[in-house]
Design a protein around this motif. Sequence first.
Motif, PDB file in Angstrom:
ATOM      1  N   ASP A  53      24.045 -40.325-138.198  1.00  0.00           N
ATOM      2  CA  ASP A  53      25.410 -40.710-137.847  1.00  0.00           C
ATOM      3  C   ASP A  53      25.546 -41.125-136.399  1.00  0.00           C
ATOM      4  OD1 ASP A  53      26.111 -40.160-140.425  1.00  0.00           O
ATOM      5  OD2 ASP A  53      26.792 -38.103-139.998  1.00  0.00           O
ATOM      6  N   ASP A  54      24.627 -40.668-135.554  1.00  0.00           N
ATOM      7  CA  ASP A  54      24.672 -41.034-134.130  1.00  0.00           C
ATOM      8  C   ASP A  54      23.899 -42.316-133.855  1.00  0.00           C
ATOM      9  OD1 ASP A  54      26.171 -38.767-133.478  1.00  0.00           O
ATOM     10  OD2 ASP A  54      24.336 -37.536-133.373  1.00  0.00           O
ATOM     11  N   ASN A  55      23.516 -42.995-134.923  1.00  0.00           N
ATOM     12  CA  ASN A  55      22.747 -44.233-134.805  1.00  0.00           C
ATOM     13  C   ASN A  55      21.399 -44.007-134.108  1.00  0.00           C
ATOM     14  OD1 ASN A  55      22.562 -46.977-135.463  1.00  0.00           O
ATOM     15  ND2 ASN A  55      23.138 -47.588-133.372  1.00  0.00           N
ATOM     16  N   ILE A  56      20.823 -42.834-134.352  1.00  0.00           N
ATOM     17  CA  ILE A  56      19.507 -42.484-133.811  1.00  0.00           C
ATOM     18  C   ILE A  56      18.563 -42.268-134.978  1.00  0.00           C
ATOM     19  CG2 ILE A  56      18.195 -40.782-132.504  1.00  0.00           C
ATOM     20  CD1 ILE A  56      20.689 -40.281-130.838  1.00  0.00           C
ATOM     21  N   ALA A  57      17.361 -42.803-134.869  1.00  0.00           N
ATOM     22  CA  ALA A  57      16.391 -42.722-135.966  1.00  0.00           C
ATOM     23  C   ALA A  57      15.774 -41.333-136.033  1.00  0.00           C
ATOM     24  CB  ALA A  57      15.313 -43.771-135.782  1.00  0.00           C
ATOM     25  N   ASP A  58      15.789 -40.721-137.231  1.00  0.00           N
ATOM     26  CA  ASP A  58      15.102 -39.461-137.499  1.00  0.00           C
ATOM     27  C   ASP A  58      13.973 -39.719-138.492  1.00  0.00           C
ATOM     28  OD1 ASP A  58      16.803 -38.028-135.855  1.00  0.00           O
ATOM     29  OD2 ASP A  58      18.272 -37.688-137.465  1.00  0.00           O
ATOM     30  N   LEU A  59      13.201 -38.669-138.758  1.00  0.00           N
ATOM     31  CA  LEU A  59      12.056 -38.783-139.664  1.00  0.00           C
ATOM     32  C   LEU A  59      12.478 -38.446-141.095  1.00  0.00           C
ATOM     33  CD1 LEU A  59       9.322 -37.008-137.496  1.00  0.00           C
ATOM     34  CD2 LEU A  59       9.700 -39.468-137.755  1.00  0.00           C
ATOM     35  N   LEU A  60      11.969 -39.208-142.061  1.00  0.00           N
ATOM     36  CA  LEU A  60      12.239 -38.974-143.472  1.00  0.00           C
ATOM     37  C   LEU A  60      10.912 -38.929-144.219  1.00  0.00           C
ATOM     38  CD1 LEU A  60      14.091 -38.809-145.995  1.00  0.00           C
ATOM     39  CD2 LEU A  60      14.013 -41.331-146.050  1.00  0.00           C
ATOM     40  N   LEU A  61      10.749 -37.898-145.053  1.00  0.00           N
ATOM     41  CA  LEU A  61       9.553 -37.757-145.868  1.00  0.00           C
ATOM     42  C   LEU A  61       9.985 -37.385-147.291  1.00  0.00           C
ATOM     43  CD1 LEU A  61       6.435 -37.633-146.055  1.00  0.00           C
ATOM     44  CD2 LEU A  61       6.600 -35.205-145.453  1.00  0.00           C
ATOM     45  N   VAL A  62       9.566 -38.182-148.281  1.00  0.00           N
ATOM     46  CA  VAL A  62       9.949 -37.967-149.672  1.00  0.00           C
ATOM     47  C   VAL A  62       8.691 -37.891-150.527  1.00  0.00           C
ATOM     48  CG1 VAL A  62      11.284 -38.805-151.636  1.00  0.00           C
ATOM     49  CG2 VAL A  62      12.086 -39.260-149.308  1.00  0.00           C
ATOM     50  N   LYS A  63       8.658 -36.885-151.445  1.00  0.00           N
ATOM     51  CA  LYS A  63       7.525 -36.747-152.367  1.00  0.00           C
ATOM     52  C   LYS A  63       8.000 -37.059-153.784  1.00  0.00           C
ATOM     53  CE  LYS A  63       3.987 -33.600-154.100  1.00  0.00           C
ATOM     54  NZ  LYS A  63       3.396 -32.237-154.036  1.00  0.00           N
ATOM     55  N   TYR A  64       7.199 -37.853-154.500  1.00  0.00           N
ATOM     56  CA  TYR A  64       7.491 -38.221-155.894  1.00  0.00           C
ATOM     57  C   TYR A  64       6.363 -37.701-156.784  1.00  0.00           C
ATOM     58  CZ  TYR A  64      10.803 -41.492-153.750  1.00  0.00           C
ATOM     59  OH  TYR A  64      11.835 -42.050-153.008  1.00  0.00           O
ATOM     60  N   ASP A  65       6.724 -37.432-158.024  1.00  0.00           N
ATOM     61  CA  ASP A  65       5.682 -37.061-158.979  1.00  0.00           C
ATOM     62  C   ASP A  65       5.045 -38.320-159.544  1.00  0.00           C
ATOM     63  OD1 ASP A  65       7.381 -38.079-160.922  1.00  0.00           O
ATOM     64  OD2 ASP A  65       8.090 -36.107-161.559  1.00  0.00           O
ATOM     65  N   SER A  66       4.093 -38.118-160.460  1.00  0.00           N
ATOM     66  CA  SER A  66       3.370 -39.271-161.014  1.00  0.00           C
ATOM     67  C   SER A  66       4.247 -40.198-161.832  1.00  0.00           C
ATOM     68  CB  SER A  66       2.202 -38.773-161.880  1.00  0.00           C
ATOM     69  OG  SER A  66       2.686 -37.962-162.947  1.00  0.00           O
ATOM     70  N   GLN A  67       5.429 -39.745-162.225  1.00  0.00           N
ATOM     71  CA  GLN A  67       6.345 -40.573-162.998  1.00  0.00           C
ATOM     72  C   GLN A  67       7.375 -41.272-162.122  1.00  0.00           C
ATOM     73  OE1 GLN A  67       5.744 -40.956-166.262  1.00  0.00           O
ATOM     74  NE2 GLN A  67       3.995 -39.529-165.970  1.00  0.00           N
ATOM     75  N   GLY A  68       7.286 -41.045-160.810  1.00  0.00           N
ATOM     76  CA  GLY A  68       8.212 -41.676-159.891  1.00  0.00           C
ATOM     77  C   GLY A  68       9.480 -40.888-159.649  1.00  0.00           C
ATOM     78  N   ASN A  69       9.517 -39.633-160.128  1.00  0.00           N
ATOM     79  CA  ASN A  69      10.668 -38.796-159.894  1.00  0.00           C
ATOM     80  C   ASN A  69      10.550 -38.080-158.545  1.00  0.00           C
ATOM     81  OD1 ASN A  69      11.778 -39.324-162.535  1.00  0.00           O
ATOM     82  ND2 ASN A  69      10.169 -37.953-163.345  1.00  0.00           N
ATOM     83  N   LYS A  70      11.637 -38.033-157.807  1.00  0.00           N
ATOM     84  CA  LYS A  70      11.621 -37.392-156.493  1.00  0.00           C
ATOM     85  C   LYS A  70      11.466 -35.886-156.666  1.00  0.00           C
ATOM     86  CE  LYS A  70      15.369 -37.000-154.035  1.00  0.00           C
ATOM     87  NZ  LYS A  70      16.529 -37.342-153.173  1.00  0.00           N
ATOM     88  N   THR A  71      10.471 -35.352-155.985  1.00  0.00           N
ATOM     89  CA  THR A  71      10.225 -33.910-156.042  1.00  0.00           C
ATOM     90  C   THR A  71      10.969 -33.185-154.927  1.00  0.00           C
ATOM     91  OG1 THR A  71       8.056 -34.303-156.993  1.00  0.00           O
ATOM     92  CG2 THR A  71       8.451 -32.128-156.062  1.00  0.00           C
ATOM     93  N   TRP A  72      10.824 -33.693-153.714  1.00  0.00           N
ATOM     94  CA  TRP A  72      11.583 -33.146-152.593  1.00  0.00           C
ATOM     95  C   TRP A  72      11.648 -34.187-151.482  1.00  0.00           C
ATOM     96  CZ3 TRP A  72       8.198 -33.380-148.630  1.00  0.00           C
ATOM     97  CH2 TRP A  72       6.843 -33.101-148.863  1.00  0.00           C
ATOM     98  N   ALA A  73      12.576 -33.977-150.548  1.00  0.00           N
ATOM     99  CA  ALA A  73      12.761 -34.886-149.404  1.00  0.00           C
ATOM    100  C   ALA A  73      13.075 -34.062-148.163  1.00  0.00           C
ATOM    101  CB  ALA A  73      13.868 -35.881-149.687  1.00  0.00           C
ATOM    102  N   ILE A  74      12.560 -34.541-147.031  1.00  0.00           N
ATOM    103  CA  ILE A  74      12.780 -33.856-145.747  1.00  0.00           C
ATOM    104  C   ILE A  74      13.277 -34.878-144.737  1.00  0.00           C
ATOM    105  CG2 ILE A  74      11.686 -32.609-143.836  1.00  0.00           C
ATOM    106  CD1 ILE A  74       9.631 -31.568-145.821  1.00  0.00           C
ATOM    107  N   ILE A  75      14.355 -34.536-144.084  1.00  0.00           N
ATOM    108  CA  ILE A  75      14.816 -35.319-142.929  1.00  0.00           C
ATOM    109  C   ILE A  75      14.659 -34.429-141.702  1.00  0.00           C
ATOM    110  CG2 ILE A  75      16.752 -36.470-141.819  1.00  0.00           C
ATOM    111  CD1 ILE A  75      17.892 -37.069-144.573  1.00  0.00           C
ATOM    112  N   ARG A  76      13.959 -34.958-140.699  1.00  0.00           N
ATOM    113  CA  ARG A  76      13.658 -34.128-139.532  1.00  0.00           C
ATOM    114  C   ARG A  76      14.091 -34.835-138.270  1.00  0.00           C
ATOM    115  NH1 ARG A  76      10.456 -31.989-135.660  1.00  0.00           N
ATOM    116  NH2 ARG A  76       9.844 -29.816-135.886  1.00  0.00           N
TER     117      ARG A  76
END
Length: 472
Positions: free
Chosen positions: A9-32
Amino acid sequence: MTFKDWINDDNIADLLLVKYDSQGNKTWAIIRDNEWQLDDVPDSVKVDTESNIYYAYKYYSDTESKSNLLYHLGLIKYDKDGNELWNYDSDLMVYDFHLGSHYLDSENNSYLVGNIFDEYNSVEIYKIIKLNAEGQILWTYSYDNPDYSSEIDSLVIDENNNVYIAGSRDSETGYMIAKLSPAGIEQWVVETPRHSLDYVGFPLLQFSKNGNLYHYIGYYELYLDKIADSGDCFIDGTRYLEGAVNPENVCQVCDPAQAQDEWSAAENGTACDDGVWCNGDADQCLDGECGTHSGNLCPDNGLFCDGPEVCNESTNACESAGSPCLWCEGYFTCDEGTDACVFDHLPCPDDGLYCDGTEECGEESHECGHSGDPCGTGEICNEEADACDSADDDDDDNDDNDDNDDNDDNDDNDDNDDNDDNDDNDDNDDNDDNDDNDDNDDNDDWIDDDDDTTGGVRAGGEDSDNGSGCSC
């Protein structure tokens, strides 16, 4: 697995990490987000043999670094479920166009590659940090050139966890490729020339399937160098191709079948030159050394009176040693017909003197001399006794002489005593004279007493005819 920057929201870039399973379903996501509240930029994501995830990222530490497009480098390790295990914030800096800053080896060790700034010399120094699986530093490696900035543009790791890097160390030479051991020890460095005066891009390293290492670089043009393969030797930090000859010993070669880290013996019988003229001119290699030679180059000329033939290494020539007949042994005349020396004089007989030492003979001067005083320090040569006497003996003789002198002085004293006695006798004689004088004086007194009485002695004993008397 997806990773990217995330604009908050402050127009500053943060880190994003997303894990998907073999079917392309999102398992978890991290914003840091980091504590600096400045832009964070993903660098790379790698997965180790235990499915742990390493997220390398870059971030601006301040507005000045952002204006210079200069990032700091960090590394976060997550387990397979997205739980953060550790976060390593390094002192390394990388540019935003850098191709990759994190690498993994077969033992799940991490390598971070970047630069540090030398404020004193105003140059950048490349640096590698090796971390173990727990995020602890194992070693660091850097190259410090106070005159020029250096950088690493590519890094590859072989199956034995040796590290190969490509980059530049200064602006005068070309690009360099170096090998580091798993312990971070530099094994060798290869300098490659710059192929063009134009900017040609980054040097990159890549292993082929059969283990060959290639260095390629290109921008307007593409250049490819084969750096090493299993048939090469790396000796004292230098790469040699199979069959290369040791520049310091032609009897040693690069033979990877025998050894890759040291020279191997060349085939026995290989021609060589040990630089020695007098041992023959057909030198050959033997067990890695130039050890076989044709032999003496100076055969006998058949003459007796010029002596044996000798080889002069300084002139690379054969010479005669000279007449074998020695003057000091009584042989001076050489008879070539009989190959013999003729006895013709008696050299340096004993002169019978002990104190000039033994007789010595001068072969070159044909003169006799002496060795000199045979006596040592503190000794005096006694010619009569043919012996060396101690200097202390002479001191004892001098002491005896001193005693004699003392006796002479005593004798003089005795003489003086005798003189004193004589003087006493003279005094006694004088006293005797005085006693005689005293006796005379007494007689005189007696005569005087007689004069005072009547009567007297007459001269003649009777009264004279004239009747006169005389008193005496």
